[in-house]
Design an enzyme around this catalytic site. Structure first.
Site, mmCIF file in Angstrom:
data_model
loop_
_atom_site.group_PDB
_atom_site.id
_atom_site.type_symbol
_atom_site.label_atom_id
_atom_site.label_comp_id
_atom_site.label_asym_id
_atom_site.label_seq_id
_atom_site.Cartn_x
_atom_site.Cartn_y
_atom_site.Cartn_z
ATOM 1 N N ASP A 144 1.936 -7.495 10.815
ATOM 2 C CA ASP A 144 2.814 -7.356 11.994
ATOM 3 C C ASP A 144 2.442 -8.348 13.082
ATOM 4 O O ASP A 144 3.306 -8.908 13.754
ATOM 5 C CB ASP A 144 2.721 -5.931 12.565
ATOM 6 N N THR A 161 -1.060 7.509 -0.803
ATOM 7 C CA THR A 161 -2.299 7.438 -1.594
ATOM 8 C C THR A 161 -3.173 6.251 -1.190
ATOM 9 O O THR A 161 -4.336 6.185 -1.573
ATOM 10 C CB THR A 161 -1.957 7.267 -3.087
ATOM 11 N N ARG A 195 0.853 -1.190 0.000
ATOM 12 C CA ARG A 195 0.000 0.000 0.000
ATOM 13 C C ARG A 195 0.877 1.224 0.000
ATOM 14 O O ARG A 195 1.686 1.409 0.906
ATOM 15 C CB ARG A 195 -0.839 0.029 1.283
ATOM 16 N N ASP A 239 -2.485 -4.187 12.727
ATOM 17 C CA ASP A 239 -1.829 -4.575 11.484
ATOM 18 C C ASP A 239 -1.669 -6.098 11.456
ATOM 19 O O ASP A 239 -0.883 -6.665 12.217
ATOM 20 C CB ASP A 239 -0.459 -3.893 11.385
HETATM 21 N N1 URA Z 1 -4.412 -3.921 7.076
HETATM 22 C C1 URA Z 1 -4.259 -4.348 8.351
HETATM 23 O O1 URA Z 1 -3.368 -5.146 8.621
HETATM 24 N N2 URA Z 1 -5.089 -3.886 9.298
HETATM 25 C C2 URA Z 1 -6.072 -3.014 9.044
HETATM 26 O O2 URA Z 1 -6.816 -2.640 9.943
HETATM 27 C C3 URA Z 1 -6.223 -2.579 7.704
HETATM 28 C C4 URA Z 1 -5.380 -3.052 6.746
#
Ligand code: URA
Length: 209
Positions: A203, A108, A104, A200
């Site tokens: 992570d 943007t 990502r 995340d």
């Molecule tokens: N990606 C993630 O890992 N967590 C989110 O909340 C959104 C995208």
């Protein structure tokens, strides 16, 4: 939301709740995702085509049903998709695997492709794309767009969590692709994270924070 399948089985919901806790260890987060993915695989493969083969039981010969796992391709969106892929492969070990690397752009929030590797003869295969978080929907839309260039027989999308924004983006771009999810959370924040969500996913799966 006719094309959205909410997998609300108590086992899935219980495990998802445990995963959301911010103090869940990497080990338990990964194990729970693995377990949920097996249960999601059960739902998403419910209408998989079957064929009859001849089987000899100890007593007689019969025609019995099998799935052709090799016709199925699990496509993992790197890197968090790996967390779902592992669980699904446990229950469909014959499936082929494809990978799409997308990151990502932090400014943007659009998806940028850096890797794409699929099995051959995609036109004969049913595809299940996996990514734990359908958030902005940009990665999912880009991945499915790319896969459609290979003309597979069908495409389904499996995530753990999504939000109204992610579902809307995906359905707008690919109304033909059913979405399987364990929950539709409240909203997306300005950084593209799902609220209340679980943070995340990459992570938390890999312990990289
Ligand atoms: N990606 C993630 O890992 N967590 C989110 O909340 C959104 C995208």
């Amino acid at each position: 939301m006719s094309n959205v399948h909410l997998v609300d089985h108590p086992l899935v919901q219980h495990k998802l709740t445990l995963m959301r806790r911010k103090d869940a260890s990497t080990n338990s987060f990964r194990r729970l995702l693995n377990e949920i993915s097996m249960l999601m695989a059960y739902e998403v493969t419910r209408d998989m085509p079957m064929q009859d083969i001849e089987v000899e039981t100890p007593l007689e010969t019969m025609q019995a049903k099998v799935i052709d796992g090799k016709k199925l391709v699990l496509v993992s969106i790197l890197r968090a998709g790996t967390g779902i892929l592992d669980g699904m492969l446990t229950v469909v070990p014959g499936a082929r695997v494809g990978h799409i690397g997308l990151y990502r752009d932090p400014k943007t929030l659009t998806a940028v492709e850096y890797y794409f590797k699929m099995p051959g003869e995609m036109e004969n295969r049913d595809v299940i794309v996996v990514d734990p978080m359908l958030a902005t929907g940009n990665s999912a839309v880009a991945a499915v767009e790319r896969l459609k260039e290979l003309n597979p027989k069908s495409i389904k999308f499996v995530c753990l969590l999504t939000c109204p924004e992610g579902v809307a983006t995906m359905q707008m771009a690919h109304p033909d692709v059913p979405i399987y999810t364990a929950a539709i959370d409240r909203e997306l924040n300005s950084h593209g994270y799902i609220l209340p969500g679980l943070g995340d996913a990459g992570d938390r799966i890999f312990g990289t924070k």
